[in-house]
Structure formats: C-alpha cells, structure tokens
Design an enzyme around this catalytic site. Structure first.
Site, PDB file in Angstrom:
ATOM      1  N   THR A 116      11.443  20.099  30.753  1.00 16.89           N
ATOM      2  CA  THR A 116      11.469  21.491  31.197  1.00 16.89           C
ATOM      3  C   THR A 116      12.241  21.644  32.497  1.00 16.89           C
ATOM      4  OG1 THR A 116      10.067  23.265  32.088  1.00 16.89           O
ATOM      5  CG2 THR A 116       9.220  21.043  32.278  1.00 16.89           C
ATOM      6  N   TYR A 140       2.205  21.528  35.900  1.00 25.37           N
ATOM      7  CA  TYR A 140       2.966  21.428  34.653  1.00 25.37           C
ATOM      8  C   TYR A 140       4.291  20.718  34.882  1.00 25.37           C
ATOM      9  CZ  TYR A 140       6.126  22.795  30.910  1.00 25.37           C
ATOM     10  OH  TYR A 140       7.061  22.768  29.906  1.00 25.37           O
TER      11      TYR A 140
END
Length: 331
Positions: A116, A140
């Site tokens: 990501t 995250y």
C-alpha cells in the site's frame, strides 16, 4: 503456474483470481471469509482457512507443489488500525511471517505481495516514487512496511523472488458485473459515494475543504481494480521469465479531488445525495499520486480503464446490482 492466493475471496483478490484463471493458471484460494465471499471465487478451488493456523497452512502447501503465492489477506481500515493496532500486527504482520515460513519450508520460488501507499506516510512530495523513505503514520501502514521487510530479508537469505505492489486508491468493478466491492462498512470514497447514490447510505462527509488543492479537498490517484489485477498476473509472468525482485507502485500518476469524484458519482447516477463538509481528519495528506514509470517499464503494464467515468460507472453498476441482490430497492 500452480498459484496459492491468500485472501482470494476478497475484493481485489477475487478480480486477480478471475484473471489468473483466464490466463490458464491453476489456483487454490486460501481465505477465512472474514471479509470475502464464496461466490467471489470464480476460478480454482477455495480452501477455507486462516493464516494464523500454521498447521492448516502447512498442509495446504504440502499438498500442492506451488510455483507462486499471491498474498492479499489483510485488514485494511486505517482508523480501525489506530483504534486496534494489535489486530493489524497480528493479522497483517505476524500472519505474513507464518506464510513466509511455509513458503520457505516448501521452497515456493515466487511471491507477489499486496502492499500500500500507506507505507510512505505523509511525504512532502505529491507524486511518489518507490525510492522514498518509508515513514508510515498508522499501524496499517506500519504492518505492511514490516511485511515488506520480512519478504525482502527472506529473499536475501533464500532463492525466493518477489514483486511487491504498492497500491494507491483501488476502485471500480468488473465491467461485466461478475465481481465488485462487497466489503461491509467500506470506507473508500467511491464505494461510499455509490452507496449514497443507491440509497444504502443517507449521506456522506467530506473531511477537509481547506487543502492547497484546486478545490480545497484532497487529491488521490484512483486505479481501476481490473488494471491492478492485470499487474499481478504480469508480475508472475515477469518473474517466470527471469525478472529480479522489485517494488512497484500501482496507480495512474494523476489524481482527482474528493469533490470531483462525488460530482461524477452524482452525474452518472442522477442522484443528488447529501454531502456534509467537515474538518480535516488527522493524517490525510493534501495530495498523493503514484509515479508509475517503473511498473510500466518493468512489467510492460498498460492500463485499460484509466478514466474516472469508467471507474465510477463500473462501481455504480456493481453497487446497484449488489444492493438489489441484498433485497434493497434501488431506483
């Protein structure tokens, strides 16, 4: 190839599985169905299991001579990661370590990892290259950064080859309506706006209207899920042809503001749903776009759906069908 796809019943994973099947690969999907669906696995065989279950994972790899693993399985909601960080380190980081241990034991030669742009944090640049320092600002992003490092370290100590794909903002759905984003309580802008347009939500919020952008709202790089899926299939072909391990950004290299996205959803749906403008969220950069020159040069990747109307149109068509499937009346 014989390919293990973890998280292959989820949104992005299911699109990749369909493309893998169309390309002739032999697929086993390993998914705990926490956010995925049986119906989303349109090719190959589904094995219901959790990456935390090391014995079950080992038995799957022992039963098949896999050429490659594509690893999607992860939690991905940034605010939740801040509220419950250990959930993200357990599922995203520790479970990646479990998978890598099985890959090492069974000598799987190739791995594609779903990463990501959150690993970059809040860089001063607006167009991001793969060489930027990794400074995630939430659990995250940190959990994915740690997973990337483990993959790189194992590859340095073994014969494993990898391609790490860093996603920007994934959206859209299969143009034939076969697959789409069915994630409950999704937080992605286009999904949320489409839910508003179909009546699944009463309205939505815009977080921050005073950014230094063309209309004051955040700019993001939206990539169609089918174009992203295509990059995964090409990454396998690249490694099979002798390509070395790489980290590649996946985006279009240009962005749209939050207001622009909402206006496209309203125009294509014909629904003027309520939008509340409120203050900034902590940790939202003004603009983030991918420098995608490496994925183009290394894989020969060329997008097929690089158009915001197409991205939104496929997402909206899917959302209407999904809501009707769930028994909700959609005008």
């Amino acid at each position: 190839m014989k390919v293990l796809v973890t998280g292959g019943a989820g949104y992005i994973g299911s699109h990749v599985v369909r493309q893998l099947g169309a390309a002739g690969h032999d697929i086993i999907v390993y998914d705990n169905l926490s956010t995925g669906y049986r119906w989303a696995v349109t090719c190959g065989e589904l094995v219901v299991g959790d990456l935390a279950d090391e014995a079950a994972l080992d038995s799957v790899l022992a039963a098949h001579n896999f050429d490659a693993v594509i690893h999607f399985a992860a939690n991905i909601v940034v605010p939740e990661s801040v509220e419950n960080p250990l959930k993200y380190y357990r599922n995203n980081t520790r479970n990646t370590m479990n998978l890598l241990a099985a890959i090492e034991k069974h000598k799987v030669p190739y791995m594609v990892f779903s990463s990501t742009a959150a690993v970059y944090g809040m860089p001063p640049e607006t167009v991001l290259t793969e060489e930027l320092p990794l400074e995630p600002i939430n659990p995250y992003g940190a959990s994915k950064m740690m997973s990337e490092r483990m993959i790189m370290d194992l590859a340095a100590a073994s014969s494993l080859n990898y391609v790490i794909l860093r996603y920007f903002n994934v959206a859209g759905a299969n143009p034939e309506g076969l697959l789409g984003q069915a994630t409950p309580e999704a937080t992605h802008l286009i999904k949320v706006a489409c839910e508003c347009a179909t009546g699944a939500r009463e309205g939505m919020s815009v977080f921050g209207t005073d950014y230094d952008t063309r209309d004051g709202t955040c700019v993001r790089d939206y990539i169609h899920v089918e174009d992203l899926a295509k990059a995964h299939v090409m990454a396998l072909e690249y490694m099979a042809n002798g390509g070395e391990s790489r980290v590649l950004n996946c985006g279009y290299g240009r962005g749209f503001t939050v207001r622009e996205v909402i206006e496209v959803v309203k125009r294509l749906s014909g629904v003027d749903f309520p939008v509340q403008e409120t203050g900034r969220r902590a940790g939202d950069p003004a603009a983030l776009m991918a420098d995608n020159s490496k994925v183009v040069d290394v894989l020969g990747w060329k997008p097929d759906y690089d158009d915001l109307d197409t991205i939104v149109g496929t997402a909206l068509a899917w959302e209407k069908a999904w809501q009707e499937k769930r028994g909700r009346q959609v005008d």
